[in-house]
Design a protein around this motif. Structure first.
Motif, mmCIF file in Angstrom:
data_model
loop_
_atom_site.group_PDB
_atom_site.id
_atom_site.type_symbol
_atom_site.label_atom_id
_atom_site.label_comp_id
_atom_site.label_asym_id
_atom_site.label_seq_id
_atom_site.Cartn_x
_atom_site.Cartn_y
_atom_site.Cartn_z
ATOM 1 N N LYS A 14 -38.899 18.589 34.164
ATOM 2 C CA LYS A 14 -39.856 19.597 34.617
ATOM 3 C C LYS A 14 -39.665 20.943 33.916
ATOM 4 O O LYS A 14 -40.417 21.871 34.153
ATOM 5 C CB LYS A 14 -39.852 19.739 36.146
ATOM 6 N N SER A 15 -38.679 21.022 33.035
ATOM 7 C CA SER A 15 -38.417 22.262 32.292
ATOM 8 C C SER A 15 -39.160 22.242 30.950
ATOM 9 O O SER A 15 -39.828 21.275 30.605
ATOM 10 C CB SER A 15 -36.915 22.426 32.035
ATOM 11 N N ASP A 16 -38.992 23.317 30.208
ATOM 12 C CA ASP A 16 -39.582 23.415 28.864
ATOM 13 C C ASP A 16 -38.667 22.817 27.799
ATOM 14 O O ASP A 16 -38.994 22.870 26.616
ATOM 15 C CB ASP A 16 -39.859 24.883 28.515
ATOM 16 N N TYR A 17 -37.534 22.260 28.214
ATOM 17 C CA TYR A 17 -36.551 21.718 27.274
ATOM 18 C C TYR A 17 -36.619 20.197 27.227
ATOM 19 O O TYR A 17 -36.970 19.555 28.209
ATOM 20 C CB TYR A 17 -35.126 22.149 27.664
ATOM 21 N N THR A 18 -36.235 19.649 26.088
ATOM 22 C CA THR A 18 -36.149 18.196 25.958
ATOM 23 C C THR A 18 -34.677 17.787 25.989
ATOM 24 O O THR A 18 -33.789 18.615 25.757
ATOM 25 C CB THR A 18 -36.762 17.703 24.629
ATOM 26 N N ARG A 19 -34.451 16.542 26.241
ATOM 27 C CA ARG A 19 -33.072 16.032 26.223
ATOM 28 C C ARG A 19 -32.477 16.172 24.827
ATOM 29 O O ARG A 19 -31.284 16.426 24.671
ATOM 30 C CB ARG A 19 -33.043 14.577 26.697
ATOM 31 N N GLU A 20 -33.313 16.037 23.818
ATOM 32 C CA GLU A 20 -32.861 16.189 22.430
ATOM 33 C C GLU A 20 -32.379 17.620 22.183
ATOM 34 O O GLU A 20 -31.349 17.834 21.533
ATOM 35 C CB GLU A 20 -33.992 15.822 21.469
ATOM 36 N N GLU A 21 -33.100 18.606 22.697
ATOM 37 C CA GLU A 21 -32.678 20.001 22.538
ATOM 38 C C GLU A 21 -31.343 20.244 23.237
ATOM 39 O O GLU A 21 -30.469 20.936 22.697
ATOM 40 C CB GLU A 21 -33.744 20.945 23.098
ATOM 41 N N LEU A 22 -31.164 19.658 24.410
ATOM 42 C CA LEU A 22 -29.893 19.812 25.123
ATOM 43 C C LEU A 22 -28.766 19.102 24.398
ATOM 44 O O LEU A 22 -27.631 19.577 24.380
ATOM 45 C CB LEU A 22 -30.027 19.302 26.554
ATOM 46 N N ARG A 23 -29.084 17.970 23.810
ATOM 47 C CA ARG A 23 -28.086 17.236 23.029
ATOM 48 C C ARG A 23 -27.524 18.136 21.928
ATOM 49 O O ARG A 23 -26.312 18.210 21.722
ATOM 50 C CB ARG A 23 -28.720 15.978 22.442
ATOM 51 N N HIS A 24 -28.391 18.829 21.228
ATOM 52 C CA HIS A 24 -27.949 19.724 20.151
ATOM 53 C C HIS A 24 -27.255 20.966 20.699
ATOM 54 O O HIS A 24 -26.249 21.407 20.132
ATOM 55 C CB HIS A 24 -29.131 20.118 19.264
#
Length: 71
Positions: A14-24
């Motif tokens: 539900k946020s503006d972030y993707t799991r890929e962005e958090l991974r990095h």
């Protein structure tokens, strides 16, 4: 028995972030981020506070306690 239920996946979705962005951001594998989302593993304390701030929630919102019935 008490167990923690992860809300991280739902909060990321539900946020503006993707799991890929958090991974990095956290220099973690896709599998690790997935495990955080399902509660199979947990971020470090520093990562928990950073993740909560990033997602605009309190650390307490990342997990909820769940009581499991035992036979």
């Amino acid at each position: 028995m008490k167990k923690l239920k992860s809300n991280i996946g739902w909060l990321i979705d539900k946020s503006d972030y993707t799991r890929e962005e958090l991974r990095h951001r956290y220099d973690k594998s896709a599998n690790t981020i997935s495990n955080w989302c399902t509660g199979k593993s947990y971020p470090s304390a520093m990562e928990l506070f950073d993740l909560a701030e990033l997602l605009g929630v309190k650390v307490d919102d990342l997990y909820e306690r769940k009581v499991e019935e035992t036979d």
